[in-house]
Design a protein around this motif. Sequence first.
Motif, short mmCIF file in Angstrom:
data_model
loop_
_atom_site.label_atom_id
_atom_site.label_comp_id
_atom_site.label_asym_id
_atom_site.label_seq_id
_atom_site.Cartn_x
_atom_site.Cartn_y
_atom_site.Cartn_z
N VAL A 9 -14.14 -3.98 6.75
CA VAL A 9 -15.09 -3.31 7.64
C VAL A 9 -15.48 -1.96 7.04
N ASN A 60 15.10 -6.11 11.92
CA ASN A 60 15.16 -5.40 13.21
C ASN A 60 14.08 -5.86 14.19
N ARG A 112 0.18 3.34 1.73
CA ARG A 112 1.08 4.23 0.99
C ARG A 112 0.36 5.47 0.46
N PRO A 131 0.62 -7.02 12.32
CA PRO A 131 1.23 -7.47 13.58
C PRO A 131 0.49 -6.97 14.82
N ALA A 132 -0.10 -5.76 14.75
CA ALA A 132 -0.84 -5.24 15.91
C ALA A 132 -2.07 -6.09 16.16
N GLY A 171 -1.19 -0.19 16.96
CA GLY A 171 -0.36 -0.22 15.75
C GLY A 171 -0.30 1.12 15.04
N ASP A 172 -0.01 1.04 13.74
CA ASP A 172 0.27 2.25 12.94
C ASP A 172 -0.91 3.20 12.84
N GLN A 227 6.61 0.84 13.76
CA GLN A 227 7.44 -0.32 13.45
C GLN A 227 6.70 -1.58 13.88
N ILE A 228 7.22 -2.75 13.47
CA ILE A 228 6.56 -4.00 13.86
C ILE A 228 6.62 -4.16 15.38
N LYS A 232 14.67 0.27 1.01
CA LYS A 232 14.43 -1.18 1.00
C LYS A 232 13.88 -1.61 -0.35
N GLY A 248 -0.94 -7.56 6.81
CA GLY A 248 -0.76 -6.13 6.56
C GLY A 248 0.56 -5.82 5.88
N ASN A 249 1.21 -4.76 6.32
CA ASN A 249 2.44 -4.33 5.65
C ASN A 249 3.60 -5.29 5.86
N GLY A 252 -8.30 -5.72 11.27
CA GLY A 252 -6.94 -5.69 10.71
C GLY A 252 -6.09 -6.83 11.24
N GLU A 312 -10.30 -9.00 8.26
CA GLU A 312 -9.22 -8.49 7.41
C GLU A 312 -9.76 -8.18 6.01
N GLY A 313 -9.51 -6.95 5.56
CA GLY A 313 -10.04 -6.52 4.27
C GLY A 313 -9.18 -6.86 3.07
#
Length: 307
Positions: A83, A50, A115, A14-15, A276-277, A285-286, A158, A40-41, A11, A34-35
């Motif tokens: 992966v 922020n 999502r 940011p993580a 990360g998420d 969050q980032i 957003k 990523g998001n 992935g 990276e798939g």
Amino acid sequence: MKQEYDVIIIGSGPAGLAAAIYTGRAQHRTLILEGAVLGGNVAITDQIDNYPGFSFGISGDELIENMWRQAQRFGAELKYEQVLQLEDMGTGKKIVTAGSEYLAKAVIVAVGAKRKKMGLAKEEDFMGRGVSYCATCDGAFFKDAPVAVVGGGETAFKEALYLAGIAAQVYLIHRRDEFRASKTSVDRLLKEPNIIVKTDKIVKELRGGDMLNAIVLEDVKTQETETINAEGLFVSVGMVAAGEFLENLLDNEGGYLKTSSDQMLETSMKGVFAAGDIRSKNVRQIATAVGDGAIAGMSVSEYLKQL
Ligand SMILES: Cc1cc2nc3c(=O)[nH]c(=O)nc-3n(C[C@H](O)[C@H](O)[C@H](O)COP(=O)(O)OP(=O)(O)OC[C@H]3O[C@@H](n4cnc5c(N)ncnc54)[C@H](O)[C@@H]3O)c2cc1C
């Protein structure tokens, strides 16, 4: 022949990129797999206000481009491969993608979240024909058309604010009469002249031929229905963990990976860390993804020292 790395990061959100900066800088041979798209998001986020260090905000594209250049400067490699499988071979781990196999001494799982679908009949049929899960990716297709966003959280707000600058009319549909989004976003949205808020409503039915053209809403209190014209429906009703290939392999809570402690972030498989998420945690969050990436990267260094 299998390609060998000290660490493979799954992935490039940011993580994953933060982890690569740390493992690359520690001179561990690092590969990111990276798939889909780099970033990523974050790559699909128009404006980020922020994330510390950018007093006037920064676009998702620019933030990711900077993180990737920084990881590259420390020698990280990137390959676009999804992966499919992770296998524990003791001290080494095997990673299988559609076309290759890799060996790594350590792995960082940073596959994030994606999502959630609404689960409506015809939702899949209308995907790419009106139904979308990303306003920054698909919003431009709906210039001067009526669209709807479903959801009541920060992301839904957003999306609606972004679409207000493109579409003729934006309906924000939420099943409750209060929102999880921040007060700042709620206040901004209520000032937009072309956004109409529909509270206490759920999407009951999607209508159209080849393309979506209308949505039937149902009032959760009165069960009355109404039909609104919408050529686009942007679904923002939450996220689900992305690592399906790991579910029966690593301890998890609803797909979100459990990690040893905030100091290590090791999963239930020795030598496999999560950041990360995708991690079971409260704040996604980032800034928290980057913090996780830094910790997981440093934990890998500690782990490799002990091998
Ligand atoms: C629309 C939207 C707006 C947002 N706005 C903000 C904001 O303003 N500020 C903020 O702080 N946060 C925001 N967030 C949240 C933030 O984007 C996430 O918390 C952050 O991106 C998490 O980073 P991550 O690296 O863990 O995962 P992700 O960013 O989800 O990246 C995971 C990556 O892993 C890849 N991947 C998944 N499975 C595989 C596989 N099997 N093989 C290879 N690769 C795989 C994915 O393709 C993806 O690129 C927003 C989120 C969304 C959806």
